[in-house]
Design a protein around this motif. Sequence first.
Motif, short mmCIF file in Angstrom:
data_model
loop_
_atom_site.label_atom_id
_atom_site.label_comp_id
_atom_site.label_asym_id
_atom_site.label_seq_id
_atom_site.Cartn_x
_atom_site.Cartn_y
_atom_site.Cartn_z
N ILE A 289 0.83 -1.21 0.00
CA ILE A 289 0.00 0.00 0.00
C ILE A 289 0.86 1.26 0.00
O ILE A 289 0.54 2.25 -0.66
CB ILE A 289 -0.99 0.01 1.20
CG1 ILE A 289 -2.03 1.12 0.98
CG2 ILE A 289 -0.27 0.20 2.53
CD1 ILE A 289 -3.18 1.06 1.97
N ASP A 290 2.00 1.24 0.71
CA ASP A 290 2.88 2.40 0.71
C ASP A 290 3.54 2.60 -0.66
O ASP A 290 3.73 3.73 -1.12
CB ASP A 290 3.94 2.28 1.80
CG ASP A 290 3.38 2.57 3.18
OD1 ASP A 290 2.21 2.98 3.27
OD2 ASP A 290 4.10 2.38 4.18
N SER A 291 3.90 1.48 -1.30
CA SER A 291 4.45 1.58 -2.65
C SER A 291 3.41 2.15 -3.60
O SER A 291 3.71 3.02 -4.43
CB SER A 291 4.89 0.19 -3.13
OG SER A 291 5.28 0.23 -4.50
N THR A 292 2.17 1.69 -3.46
CA THR A 292 1.10 2.18 -4.32
C THR A 292 0.84 3.66 -4.11
O THR A 292 0.72 4.43 -5.07
CB THR A 292 -0.20 1.38 -4.06
OG1 THR A 292 0.05 -0.01 -4.26
CG2 THR A 292 -1.31 1.83 -4.98
N LYS A 293 0.79 4.07 -2.85
CA LYS A 293 0.59 5.49 -2.56
C LYS A 293 1.72 6.33 -3.15
O LYS A 293 1.49 7.43 -3.67
CB LYS A 293 0.53 5.71 -1.04
CG LYS A 293 -0.75 5.25 -0.38
CD LYS A 293 -0.69 5.51 1.13
CE LYS A 293 -1.97 5.07 1.83
NZ LYS A 293 -1.88 5.28 3.30
N GLY A 294 2.93 5.81 -3.07
CA GLY A 294 4.07 6.53 -3.62
C GLY A 294 3.93 6.74 -5.12
O GLY A 294 4.23 7.82 -5.64
N LEU A 295 3.45 5.71 -5.84
CA LEU A 295 3.27 5.85 -7.29
C LEU A 295 2.06 6.72 -7.62
O LEU A 295 2.08 7.45 -8.62
CB LEU A 295 3.14 4.47 -7.93
CG LEU A 295 4.44 3.79 -8.37
CD1 LEU A 295 5.09 4.58 -9.50
CD2 LEU A 295 5.44 3.65 -7.23
N PHE A 296 1.01 6.66 -6.81
CA PHE A 296 -0.14 7.54 -7.03
C PHE A 296 0.29 9.00 -6.89
O PHE A 296 -0.28 9.89 -7.53
CB PHE A 296 -1.24 7.24 -6.02
CG PHE A 296 -2.06 6.00 -6.36
CD1 PHE A 296 -1.71 5.17 -7.41
CD2 PHE A 296 -3.17 5.69 -5.62
CE1 PHE A 296 -2.45 4.04 -7.72
CE2 PHE A 296 -3.94 4.56 -5.92
CZ PHE A 296 -3.57 3.74 -6.97
N TYR A 297 1.29 9.25 -6.05
CA TYR A 297 1.85 10.59 -5.92
C TYR A 297 2.78 10.91 -7.09
O TYR A 297 2.67 11.95 -7.74
CB TYR A 297 2.62 10.70 -4.60
CG TYR A 297 3.44 11.96 -4.45
CD1 TYR A 297 2.88 13.12 -3.93
CD2 TYR A 297 4.79 11.99 -4.82
CE1 TYR A 297 3.63 14.28 -3.79
CE2 TYR A 297 5.55 13.14 -4.68
CZ TYR A 297 4.97 14.28 -4.16
OH TYR A 297 5.71 15.43 -4.03
#
Length: 517
Positions: free
Chosen positions: A212-220
């Motif tokens: 989820i943190d990796s995903t949030k990072g890419l969404f940013y």
Amino acid sequence: MITLTQAGSQLLWGVCFLLVTKLFWELFFSPLRSFPGPFIATFTNIWRAVAVFHGRVDRTHLELHRKYGAAVRIGPNCISLGDPNLIRTVYATKNPWKKSDMYRPNDVLVNGQRISNIFNTQDEDWHSKYMRPIRSFWTMTKVLDLESLIDETLDKFVKKIDAKFVDGANAGKVCKADDWLAYFAWDVTANISFGRHYGFIDQEKDVDNLIIDSTKGLFYFAPISQIPWIDYFLDKNPIVRIGPKPTLTGVLYAFGVVAEYQAEMKDHTKHEKNASKKTSHTLDKYVQLKKTHPDLVDDNQIVNWLMLNILAGGDTTSATMRAVVYYLSKNHTAYEKLVDELDHAQLSIPAQWRDINGLPYLDAVMREAMRINPGIAMIFERVVPEGGFTLPDGRYIPAGKKVGINPAVTNRDREVFGDDADVFNPDRWLRKPEETQEAFNARSRRMKDVADFAFGGGGRVCMGRYLAVLELYKLFATLYSLYDIRLVDPSHEWTYRNAWFVYQYDIPVIVSRRVKA
């Protein structure tokens, strides 16, 4: 004396004058004025950021190129190229075009220090210098040395699928394929990188919020990369950081693993015991480079290398895995052809590369899934080099401007892949009955050259592409030899979001043991 109201009015008029002047310049004097595209994109990058933020920029780019042609202006200083023939030029191995600043927001900030990585650095000399010691580890020959580590994870995955969805009281239980394929992909990455699993499969969840943190990072990263200077005021703000801190969780995890590894090495008995049982994983190999390249390699550099595994290994391969399951569930003919080929191959479980490497339909399915749903589906931006660049149609792009190609566009080029380029059709990778071998070889070579661009091009091609291929082929040769995997509702449509990596959601399937004829 000028009042506040007058001052505000003058400021407003001044801003309006500047906007009108810029618009006038971009429309009538910009060297890119001959390139068509969305009107707003001619004078602001906000259009790009908004298009990416909505998560469907791959479709947007494809629609733009089919409307306007091979070159589309998507920003005041940026041209999207859709001509597959330009891949080898823009992403050359010799004298490579420099990466643009779109990659800079992917830097991680640790203790106030900004850290780039091999993926996002704009410095080609630095990239070559630090790639050189590890490049030989990622040939297919060397990657095959890691096959037993993939087998360990495959064994664990199959047992969990049996217990959770196939056997006993759980038979027929709905499996969220999108989650479980991600768990497998990330645990494979960990086992290959560190010689241990994250624990996603065992614990049946996203351990430590790594996914989820990796995903949030890419969404940013995805929308901010379109206006990269904004990152200085958000994640890289020296006063108050705003945003999901791209890549930070993965970096801190890697630092922790390296520290544990160093402590284990000091305990020689424990280290020798573990080493005798395990295939040498990536961390083992990188640590050995401290001896052969002491001037280049320290713990920070090892973490820098490991970040490539952590950040890309799980997300991109799981995107392709989800595409395989989804599209096969939607295409009964392709599904039956694949399982028939696997049945006749009489594979051992887990499937071994030596037995599956020559299976043509398995290869066709994997290539088609990666073509129609590339794991990365945004423009790989580059900067036009000194002297500028003239397109085949004669239009000129000055030096310093940004250009790039989106594999989601070239992968659906109808001249390369046929009129059905928007359709999942593995048969396109096979020789047609009326086709000569020479003609098929030329067509196949052309398709592969274009579709392989999903892994990048030139000297910046994805280091782990052979590992991804090995992992994907082994997983699906194993799964479809063992199971029938069907969507709960064949008409069900997944949802997805393109945020540099492609994230697909909502793939409910029923997994049952296959009854072979």
